[in-house]
Design an enzyme around this catalytic site. Sequence first.
Site, PDB file in Angstrom:
ATOM      1  N   ASP A  89       1.033  -1.171  -0.171  1.00 32.65           N
ATOM      2  CA  ASP A  89       0.128  -0.115  -0.170  1.00 32.65           C
ATOM      3  C   ASP A  89       1.009   1.104  -0.100  1.00 32.65           C
ATOM      4  OD1 ASP A  89      -1.424   2.112   0.638  1.00 32.65           O
ATOM      5  OD2 ASP A  89      -2.444   1.086   2.529  1.00 32.65           O
ATOM      6  N   PHE A  90       0.905   2.150  -1.043  1.00 35.35           N
ATOM      7  CA  PHE A  90       1.988   3.051  -1.127  1.00 35.35           C
ATOM      8  C   PHE A  90       1.805   4.111  -0.067  1.00 35.35           C
ATOM      9  CE2 PHE A  90       1.326   2.012  -5.990  1.00 35.35           C
ATOM     10  CZ  PHE A  90       2.183   1.050  -5.907  1.00 35.35           C
ATOM     11  N   LYS A 146       3.550  11.968 -17.006  1.00 36.08           N
ATOM     12  CA  LYS A 146       2.572  13.024 -17.197  1.00 36.08           C
ATOM     13  C   LYS A 146       1.323  12.641 -16.783  1.00 36.08           C
ATOM     14  CE  LYS A 146       0.102  14.009 -21.125  1.00 36.08           C
ATOM     15  NZ  LYS A 146      -0.765  12.864 -21.268  1.00 36.08           N
ATOM     16  N   HIS A 176       5.806  10.489 -23.638  1.00 35.36           N
ATOM     17  CA  HIS A 176       6.127   9.523 -24.493  1.00 35.36           C
ATOM     18  C   HIS A 176       6.463   9.748 -25.999  1.00 35.36           C
ATOM     19  CE1 HIS A 176       1.972   9.023 -25.406  1.00 35.36           C
ATOM     20  NE2 HIS A 176       2.341   8.494 -26.288  1.00 35.36           N
ATOM     21  N   GLU A 214      -6.795  11.311 -33.171  1.00 34.16           N
ATOM     22  CA  GLU A 214      -6.852   9.747 -32.583  1.00 34.16           C
ATOM     23  C   GLU A 214      -8.357   9.396 -33.018  1.00 34.16           C
ATOM     24  OE1 GLU A 214      -5.306   8.879 -28.633  1.00 34.16           O
ATOM     25  OE2 GLU A 214      -5.526  11.254 -28.418  1.00 34.16           O
ATOM     26  N   ASP A 233      -4.083  17.763 -21.561  1.00 37.82           N
ATOM     27  CA  ASP A 233      -3.849  16.247 -21.564  1.00 37.82           C
ATOM     28  C   ASP A 233      -2.667  15.958 -22.793  1.00 37.82           C
ATOM     29  OD1 ASP A 233      -3.954  13.579 -21.198  1.00 37.82           O
ATOM     30  OD2 ASP A 233      -4.881  13.119 -22.976  1.00 37.82           O
ATOM     31  N   HIS A 238       2.566  16.783 -25.400  1.00 41.26           N
ATOM     32  CA  HIS A 238       3.166  16.317 -26.795  1.00 41.26           C
ATOM     33  C   HIS A 238       3.072  17.474 -27.787  1.00 41.26           C
ATOM     34  CE1 HIS A 238       2.335  12.696 -24.610  1.00 41.26           C
ATOM     35  NE2 HIS A 238       1.103  12.418 -24.872  1.00 41.26           N
ATOM     36  N   LYS A 338      -9.939  13.770 -29.997  1.00 38.63           N
ATOM     37  CA  LYS A 338     -10.289  12.350 -29.983  1.00 38.63           C
ATOM     38  C   LYS A 338     -11.630  12.051 -31.076  1.00 38.63           C
ATOM     39  CE  LYS A 338      -8.401  11.711 -25.859  1.00 38.63           C
ATOM     40  NZ  LYS A 338      -6.854  11.671 -26.079  1.00 38.63           N
TER      41      LYS A 338
END
Length: 490
Positions: A89-90, A146, A176, A214, A233, A238, A338
């Site tokens: 459990d972090f 991110k 990425h 996308e 986002d 990006h 999107k």
Amino acid sequence: MGNPACDLVLFGAMGDLATKKLFPALYHLHRAGLLPEQSRILALARRDLNKAGARQQIARGLEEYLEPEVMEADAMDGFLARVDYLKMDFSDAEGYQQLGEWHRQGGHGNVLVLYFATPPGLYGQITAHLCDAGCCDDSARVVVEKPIGQDLPSSQKLNDQLATAFREENIFRIDHYLGKETVQNLIALRFANNLFASQWDQNHISHVEITVAESVGVEGRWSYFNSAGQLRDMVQSHLLQLLCLLAMDPPSDLSPDSIRDEKVKVLKALAPLTPERISTHLVRGQYTAGTAEGVPVPGYLQEEDAGGASHTETFVALKVEIENWRWAGVPFYIRTGKRLPEKRSEVIVHFKPAPHYIFDPDQKYLANNKLIIRLQPDEGMSLQILTKDQGLSRGMRLRQGPLELTFAETFDTERIPDAYERLLLEAMKGNQYLFVRRDEVEHAWRWVDQLLANCDDCGAHPKRYAAGTWGPVAAIAMITRDGRSWYEDT
Ligand code: BG6
């Protein structure tokens, strides 16, 4: 730089990112012989599993997400043998002591690489516990995903939390897109080819388009996405990174800081979207029901996990200007969304026409060269040039045609590695050139924050577009006002 043996500790090892991206990437690195024999992986998650159970679970994920042709029993066994598991459990200090012991007792001097594949809200807590357990020494590296914040103050807070324990040169912030082969190729294209280097400015380029489209919707992430939107986002990270790589000045060498210094200069030179500019420079959209690859799909507000009314944008088009000598007067039209008709990321560089035109006036619209850089899929480049149309009857008719470079065909590439393979490899090597420095993240937020602060409309409902179309018509109007069109409309 060599490839040191590492103890890679994965927080959130049973989550989506680890299952879909990180374990498949690590498997590829193992299979390609790029993980030193002594390198180990410690998977951490809350799930009540023992080592064998965790390995089974990871194997199932690999079977689902790897291409069948790369699945090899020996490689799979060898890879899974590297993986240990710790139920944790972090927020509980106890597990961290065990983590520390695992590294100190079995690690034989391996470099500790801590990968936080968790919501960023946990970074502070995890960091503090790690330090208490003696896992934050000068050689420990941390890799974070991110979003680094929701705005400048929250990103500064996250960066401060990380900085309490780790030195900047040991913090690897992932975007990425920087791990994608073709994105890295922008550096080679621009700075290894004098042909382009000498043409790369406002004297020769009229405008640039960057499209990251996308076809998917929000893919079961409605609640995260709804709090972010496409601007935070995708654009803050990006799209601005792509813009920086396209617009930056030549670095004096390939060292991480030379490249990142140049990117920061671009971010600092972005023209603010003042209240006067915003209505002509920004279009926000949200998809309604439509189709995706021929199949009917619901609108954003009707997605299965949707939480009711929302003004979050799933599409953004922006006209971005860079206030410096190189780019004065050259708009960068960027758009991302999107549920657009297809998955496609590409850059179109439109060159200015020759200063004096001597051909058929009817064909003048053809008279500018374009460089099309396809980032994904079908990675490659195409330079649209003008030639004479062949044949006796054609006179001096012009024709536009491509000088084409498709990486897979020209270089007979078997497969293009996934971004995470490259990024994990470079983080383990300690090479920061593909990672985002603190000031880059913060300057990007500064620009996005002022844009949102100046945008009265951002609290209102975005313009609607049907799933399966190229966004709201206002995005077409935005570029048409300047006498131009998006590339697929030409
Ligand atoms: C992520 C975003 O960073 O990038 C997602 O959070 C998006 O919303 C994804 O879908 C796109 O990445 P790629 O590599 O599929 O273009």
